[in-house]
Design an enzyme around this catalytic site. Structure first.
Site, mmCIF file in Angstrom:
data_model
loop_
_atom_site.group_PDB
_atom_site.id
_atom_site.type_symbol
_atom_site.label_atom_id
_atom_site.label_comp_id
_atom_site.label_asym_id
_atom_site.label_seq_id
_atom_site.Cartn_x
_atom_site.Cartn_y
_atom_site.Cartn_z
ATOM 1 N N SER A 1 0.831 -1.199 0.000
ATOM 2 C CA SER A 1 0.000 0.000 0.000
ATOM 3 C C SER A 1 0.876 1.264 0.000
ATOM 4 C CB SER A 1 -0.956 -0.028 1.198
ATOM 5 O OG SER A 1 -1.902 1.002 1.114
ATOM 6 N N HIS B 148 -8.419 0.830 -0.629
ATOM 7 C CA HIS B 148 -8.359 -0.187 -1.684
ATOM 8 C C HIS B 148 -9.736 -0.744 -2.031
ATOM 9 C CE1 HIS B 148 -4.102 0.228 -1.226
ATOM 10 N NE2 HIS B 148 -4.197 -0.076 0.054
#
Length: 281
Positions: free
Chosen positions: A68, A175
């Site tokens: 991430s 996400h």
């Protein structure tokens, strides 16, 4: 604080952000450090500081990957993105993510003990929007989406045999498609950042592929906001070439995930920095 180069990195980040990053990282206050527009550039700074120590020891990676936010550290490490640009864009990324969904409307949950096919299926069958956000390792998948849908999916997961379904202490449904609208504004700002061809193989989150072209990397960073992190797939790809990893972020979370993905890996982390030498590889 033992390395002048590390002090310079924290100083540069502080100049970009307008506050003392070292003080924020080590003294807080915690309520400020927990704000994602502060958390993100502070983590980046800590990770690049650790990486700089490795460079001083002449330890160089064959691959870089980040989970991430960690993608930005990976890009700085591969000399694809300037550190100051990464500091600036991660702070903005945090602000946009925080404001993308009203407080209390989004949620995330870690599902332990189910395979990805079952998790994907239960998300698809749940009323409202929820989807897999992080494929972290076998048996550990994080789901993300609307709060009610995430709560419902977490209950279904237990019914299907999950060992645990842990609601995470976050308000941003990372996400997930709830980030897609925000990603358009992020893309505009990212277009102002110079991205070069990486000097080290960079494995991205959205596809678990080695990306070379700067334009591909830029598009991938945007897609990453609303696409699942393919961490398990990324590690499997890297393991085809090497099974030695160094985690440069705080803690050992990724080390644990990597070991679950491939038990034959050898993993070092920040605690080992003073003792790692080139002879270990």
């Amino acid at each position: 604080d033992n390395f002048q180069q590390v002090r310079e990195i924290f100083k540069e980040a502080s100049e970009v952000l307008g506050y003392d990053v070292a003080k924020m990282c080590f003294q807080g206050p915690k309520e400020d450090l927990d704000k994602t527009y502060i958390t993100q550039p502070c983590l980046l700074t800590a990770e690049i500081s650790a990486f700089s120590v490795l460079k001083m020891k002449n330890i160089k990676p064959s691959f870089v990957a980040g989970h991430s936010l960690g993608e930005y550290s990976a890009l700085v490490a591969s000399e694809s993105m300037e550190f100051k640009d990464a500091v600036r864009i991660t702070s903005l990324r945090g602000s946009l993510m925080q404001n993308a969904v009203p407080e209390g409307k989004g949620a995330m949950c870690a599902v332990l003990g189910l395979d990805r096919a079952k998790v994907d299926a239960l998300c698809a069958e749940t009323k409202g929007y929820v989807a897999s956000a992080n494929y972290n390792c076998p048996g550990q998948i994080v789901i993300s989406g609307e709060k009610d849908a995430v709560n419902e999916a977490s209950k279904k997961a237990i019914e299907l045999g999950a060992m645990k379904a842990i609601i995470l202490n976050v308000s941003v449904p990372s996400h997930s498609l709830l980030m897609k609208e925000m990603s358009k504004e992020f893309e505009r700002h990212l277009s102002e950042i110079d991205i070069k061809t990486p000097k080290v193989a960079f494995v991205n989150n959205a596809d678990a592929k080695i990306l070379i072209e700067p334009d591909e990397i830029r598009k991938s960073l945007v897609r990453q906001l609303y696409s699942p992190v393919l961490w398990e797939d990324s590690i499997n790809l890297i393991c085809q070439q090497t099974k030695v990893f160094i985690e440069t972020g705080p803690g050992k979370v990724l080390s644990g995930l990597i070991k679950r993905i491939n038990k034959d890996t050898k993993i070092y982390n920040v605690d080992d920095l003073n003792n790692i030498t080139t002879s270990d590889f």
